[in-house]
Scaffold this active site. Structure first.
Site, PDB file in Angstrom:
ATOM      1  N   SER A 123       0.822  -1.130  -0.026  1.00  0.00           N
ATOM      2  CA  SER A 123       0.004   0.135   0.105  1.00  0.00           C
ATOM      3  C   SER A 123       0.635   1.203   0.046  1.00  0.00           C
ATOM      4  CB  SER A 123      -0.833   0.024   1.239  1.00  0.00           C
ATOM      5  OG  SER A 123      -0.122  -0.389   2.479  1.00  0.00           O
ATOM      6  N   HIS A 144      -2.417  -3.042  -5.971  1.00  0.00           N
ATOM      7  CA  HIS A 144      -2.951  -2.711  -4.765  1.00  0.00           C
ATOM      8  C   HIS A 144      -4.616  -2.703  -4.608  1.00  0.00           C
ATOM      9  CE1 HIS A 144      -3.614   0.587  -1.522  1.00  0.00           C
ATOM     10  NE2 HIS A 144      -3.424  -0.660  -0.953  1.00  0.00           N
ATOM     11  N   GLU A 156      -5.679  -0.278  -7.677  1.00  0.00           N
ATOM     12  CA  GLU A 156      -4.539   0.639  -7.959  1.00  0.00           C
ATOM     13  C   GLU A 156      -3.411  -0.120  -8.702  1.00  0.00           C
ATOM     14  OE1 GLU A 156      -3.603   4.431  -5.479  1.00  0.00           O
ATOM     15  OE2 GLU A 156      -3.392   2.768  -4.407  1.00  0.00           O
ATOM     16  N   ASN A 194      -3.826   6.054  -0.542  1.00  0.00           N
ATOM     17  CA  ASN A 194      -3.225   6.198   0.720  1.00  0.00           C
ATOM     18  C   ASN A 194      -2.328   7.353   0.939  1.00  0.00           C
ATOM     19  OD1 ASN A 194      -4.351   3.948   2.081  1.00  0.00           O
ATOM     20  ND2 ASN A 194      -2.490   2.478   1.061  1.00  0.00           N
TER      21      ASN A 194
END
Length: 295
Positions: A123, A144, A156, A194
């Site tokens: 992440s 991800h 992602e 994130n």
């Protein structure tokens, strides 16, 4: 939805919440799935958890009974890395620890067939740096998934500097084939989601740390004032406070900007082992029903 060409067997390394969720999402869409973990009991728990998940899907009418049984039959446990030798795609989903991931990649590279794609569910960590620990940087990338994987629609995709266009295209086709929408991020710390989400959570923890509001006030404010489905402190507990801290440290070290400094209160909670839901206590105490704020 058609399966991605040249991918029929997918191996997942790491049988925790993320790895198990990935296995369920992949098996649901027709792929054979192998689940591996160094802890053999977690492999068994993951396979059994998949059976329970698909049983619920059938009971609620989201899948037919035959579809559910077929998905269950496609998830198998693997108890040695050599069992993954025939996988077409390997997705690593172990803890957000670079040394651990690097060890996994070095070991799995020794047994995989040359054409297999190797992906990480990291992440936040550098895809290019992780790829360098493998024997196939051109066939390596970040895939991800969001948590919980069976529910969340986004994946992602992150290319390292050496990722080939063929590998990227195959990974994109695969993500779409399991019902996910794809967003593409450049290989910068924490990528897109994130990079935005975890500093917001960190700021919420600072707001608590500085006494601006208590846990309940902060979470209620963001749920009702910003229409978030979960408050940031509740979400931090769901993600895991150790994971939140790890991502903030990657941002702070990778971007050298003081705005990414982890809140000292987050550090203290992790030091105490109050990691959120998985530990039974974080910003909420989950030993109570309903969970009670700890500050």
């Amino acid at each position: 939805m058609p399966m991605a060409s040249n991918i029929s067997t997918v191996a997942v390394i790491g049988a925790g919440q993320m790895g198990s969720g990935i296995a369920q999402a992949v098996a649901k869409h027709g792929y054979q799935v192998l689940v591996y973990d160094v802890a053999e009991n977690r492999v068994s728990e993951s396979v059994e958890g998949g059976a329970r998940y698909f049983s619920r899907q059938a009971q609620t009418g989201k899948m037919s009974e035959s579809e559910a049984q077929g998905a269950v039959s496609r998830i198998r446990g693997a108890f040695a890395l050599s069992d993954l030798a025939d996988a077409d795609l390997v997705i690593e989903a172990v803890s957000e620890n670079e040394a651990l991931k690097t060890t996994v990649f070095r070991d799995i590279s020794k047994v995989l067939k040359p054409q297999a794609i190797l992906a990480t569910n990291t992440s936040s960590l550098s895809i290019t740096r992780l790829a360098a620990s493998t024997d196939r940087p051109d066939r390596f990338l970040g895939v991800h998934f969001m948590n919980p994987v069976p529910v969340m629609k986004l994946v992602e995709l992150v290319r390292g500097i050496g990722t080939s266009q063929e590998t990227f295209a195959a990974a994109k086709d695969f993500a779409v084939s399991i019902g996910k929408s794809v967003t593409v991020s450049e290989d910068f710390p924490a990528f897109i989601v994130n990079r935005i989400l975890i500093p917001m959570i960190n700021e919420a923890i600072y707001t608590l740390y500085e006494g601006v509001g208590n846990v309940e006030a902060i979470d209620t404010g963001m749920k009702l004032g910003a229409n978030h489905p979960m408050g940031p402190l509740e979400l931090a507990d769901f993600i895991g406070l150790d994971t939140c801290l790890s991502i903030m440290q990657v941002l702070h070290e990778g971007l050298a900007d003081s705005k990414y400094r982890p809140c000292p209160l987050l550090v203290k909670y992790v030091e105490a082992g109050w990691l959120g839901r998985k530990a039974g206590r974080g910003f909420y105490d989950y030993r109570c029903d309903p969970p009670r704020p700890t500050r």
